[in-house]
Scaffold this motif. Structure first.
Motif, short mmCIF file in Angstrom:
data_model
loop_
_atom_site.label_atom_id
_atom_site.label_comp_id
_atom_site.label_asym_id
_atom_site.label_seq_id
_atom_site.Cartn_x
_atom_site.Cartn_y
_atom_site.Cartn_z
N GLU A 17 0.82 -1.22 0.00
CA GLU A 17 0.00 0.00 0.00
C GLU A 17 0.85 1.27 0.00
N ARG A 18 2.19 1.09 0.13
CA ARG A 18 3.03 2.26 0.34
C ARG A 18 3.28 3.05 -0.95
N SER A 19 2.23 3.23 -1.73
CA SER A 19 2.39 4.10 -2.90
C SER A 19 1.94 5.50 -2.46
N PRO A 20 2.50 6.56 -3.05
CA PRO A 20 2.34 7.91 -2.52
C PRO A 20 0.90 8.36 -2.34
N ASN A 21 0.00 7.99 -3.29
CA ASN A 21 -1.36 8.55 -3.21
C ASN A 21 -2.35 7.62 -2.54
N ARG A 22 -1.87 6.57 -1.93
CA ARG A 22 -2.80 5.58 -1.42
C ARG A 22 -2.92 5.67 0.10
N GLN A 23 -4.17 5.73 0.57
CA GLN A 23 -4.41 5.69 2.01
C GLN A 23 -4.48 4.23 2.43
N SER A 24 -4.05 3.92 3.65
CA SER A 24 -4.01 2.51 4.06
C SER A 24 -5.37 1.99 4.47
N ASP A 25 -5.70 0.78 4.02
CA ASP A 25 -6.90 0.09 4.50
C ASP A 25 -6.51 -1.02 5.47
N THR A 26 -5.20 -1.18 5.70
CA THR A 26 -4.73 -2.24 6.58
C THR A 26 -4.33 -1.62 7.92
N GLN A 27 -5.32 -1.53 8.79
CA GLN A 27 -5.04 -0.90 10.08
C GLN A 27 -4.62 -1.96 11.10
N ASP A 28 -4.03 -1.47 12.21
CA ASP A 28 -3.65 -2.42 13.26
C ASP A 28 -4.90 -2.78 14.04
N LEU A 29 -5.48 -3.88 13.69
CA LEU A 29 -6.78 -4.23 14.24
C LEU A 29 -6.62 -5.12 15.46
N ASP A 30 -7.36 -4.80 16.49
CA ASP A 30 -7.26 -5.53 17.72
C ASP A 30 -8.34 -6.62 17.77
N PHE A 31 -8.08 -7.72 17.07
CA PHE A 31 -9.07 -8.80 17.07
C PHE A 31 -9.07 -9.51 18.43
N SER A 32 -10.25 -9.93 18.87
CA SER A 32 -10.33 -10.79 20.04
C SER A 32 -10.78 -12.16 19.54
N VAL A 33 -9.81 -13.08 19.47
CA VAL A 33 -10.06 -14.35 18.77
C VAL A 33 -10.48 -15.45 19.74
N HIS A 34 -11.61 -16.10 19.45
CA HIS A 34 -12.09 -17.24 20.23
C HIS A 34 -11.98 -18.49 19.36
N LEU A 35 -11.23 -19.47 19.89
CA LEU A 35 -10.99 -20.69 19.11
C LEU A 35 -11.82 -21.84 19.66
N PHE A 36 -12.36 -22.67 18.78
CA PHE A 36 -13.17 -23.81 19.22
C PHE A 36 -12.80 -25.03 18.38
N GLU A 37 -12.86 -26.18 19.01
CA GLU A 37 -12.62 -27.42 18.28
C GLU A 37 -13.83 -27.73 17.39
N THR A 38 -15.01 -27.80 18.02
CA THR A 38 -16.24 -28.11 17.28
C THR A 38 -17.34 -27.15 17.71
N LEU A 39 -18.05 -26.61 16.74
CA LEU A 39 -19.19 -25.74 17.02
C LEU A 39 -20.33 -26.14 16.10
N PRO A 40 -21.56 -25.79 16.47
CA PRO A 40 -22.60 -25.91 15.45
C PRO A 40 -22.26 -24.97 14.28
N SER A 41 -22.00 -23.68 14.61
CA SER A 41 -21.72 -22.68 13.56
C SER A 41 -20.97 -21.52 14.20
N THR A 42 -19.91 -21.04 13.55
CA THR A 42 -19.17 -19.90 14.11
C THR A 42 -20.04 -18.63 14.08
N ASN A 43 -20.92 -18.51 13.07
CA ASN A 43 -21.83 -17.33 13.06
C ASN A 43 -22.73 -17.37 14.29
N GLN A 44 -23.30 -18.54 14.54
CA GLN A 44 -24.21 -18.67 15.70
C GLN A 44 -23.47 -18.36 17.00
N LYS A 45 -22.25 -18.91 17.12
CA LYS A 45 -21.47 -18.70 18.34
C LYS A 45 -21.15 -17.21 18.54
#
Ligand code: BTN
Length: 277
Positions: A23-51
């Motif tokens: 993205e480091r081209s002169p006229n380009r604004q960044s869309d890749t921000q330092d995002l603070d994800f809070s990640v929950h990991l599961f072995e088996t779920l019915p559905s990650t959307n539902q969870k």
């Protein structure tokens, strides 16, 4: 196939760095921000959307992520089931867009475009099938399912679910990344890396849409669509796919028939199947 948190954190860092460098081209604004994800990991779920909806109802905020090694009741578009054995990526991320409800289709469009665009940077020539399919070699590589909560006409919460075939068995119309890549050192082949790439791509598509608006996003999305120019039949009348409307509907130009002149119609997702050739 497990999921290693440390490997994922390192993958996220490396994907962000690579993206920022691009993205480091002169006229380009960044869309890749330092995002603070809070990640929950599961072995088996019915559905990650539902969870994720459960986590949101219990107080979790935007950028909460749910990842499962397998799903027993994965949700697909149009109420279908998303077969989710181990080996695939099953991930959902929460957003708080605060946008008019009519724009909900645009969430799928920006997510699909962002993910396809970043996968292309990792030697996977991914295209899109309207509205939500990731396509590789003409076959289904993955799909996106956006779900929203609306209050007083505005989307207050959204869950964007992504399923991508990595090493899992797929049906005849599907493909997985493992069978496509001959370069076995390609980093996308690890589940942690694919999860990181997907999250960064999705969020950069979302930020690009928020920053530039749908007018700029749509032509970029349409550039990756497999179906533009394709002949279709709508209620027995021949037509040609010409693009996507601002609300996410498919634009079809109906050809003249009898006394009926040529005209353009908008089709809602789920009202026409573009199939896999
Ligand atoms: C489609 O039908 O193309 C969309 C499939 C979306 C599947 C993903 S897998 C992770 C997330 N959790 C779900 O239950 N569905 C989505």
């Amino acid at each position: 196939m497990g999921f290693d948190r440390q490997q994922f954190a390192a993958a996220l860092e490396s994907v962000r760095c690579r993206r920022k460098a691009l993205e480091r081209s002169p006229n380009r604004q960044s869309d890749t921000q330092d995002l603070d994800f809070s990640v929950h990991l599961f072995e088996t779920l019915p559905s990650t959307n539902q969870k994720l909806w459960e986590l949101l109802d219990a107080g979790a905020g935007p950028l909460t992520v749910a990842i499962a090694i397998q799903q027993e009741a994965g949700r697909g578009q149009w109420g279908r089931q998303w077969h989710s054995p181990p080996g695939g990526l099953y991930l959902s991320v929460a957003l708080a867009p605060n946008l008019p409800a009519q724009q909900s289709g645009q969430l799928t469009i920006c997510s699909a475009w962002g993910i396809a665009t970043i996968l292309r940077e990792y030697d996977l020539p991914v295209l899109l099938k309207w509205p939500n399919d990731l396509v590789l070699s003409g076959l289904k590589l993955g799909g996106i399912l956006s779900e929203t909560r609306v209050q007083q006409g505005r989307i207050t919460k959204a869950v964007i679910g992504v399923g991508i075939n990595l090493a899992n068995p797929v049906p005849e119309t599907g493909i997985n990344i493992q069978s496509f890549l001959t370069d076995l050192t390609n980093p996308v082949l690890s589940l942690e890396m694919l999860a990181a790439i997907t999250l960064v791509g999705l969020m950069s598509g979302y930020h690009f849409w928020q920053r530039e608006g749908i007018d700029t996003l749509l032509p970029a999305y349409a550039n990756l669509l497999t179906s533009i120019g394709r002949s279709v039949l709508v209620d027995g009348r021949p037509g040609v796919v010409v693009g996507v409307a601002l609300n996410g509907d498919l634009r079809v130009r109906l050809l003249p028939k009898g006394f009926a002149p040529s005209s353009e119609i908008y089709l809602k997702p789920g009202t026409i199947s573009l199939g896999y050739e």
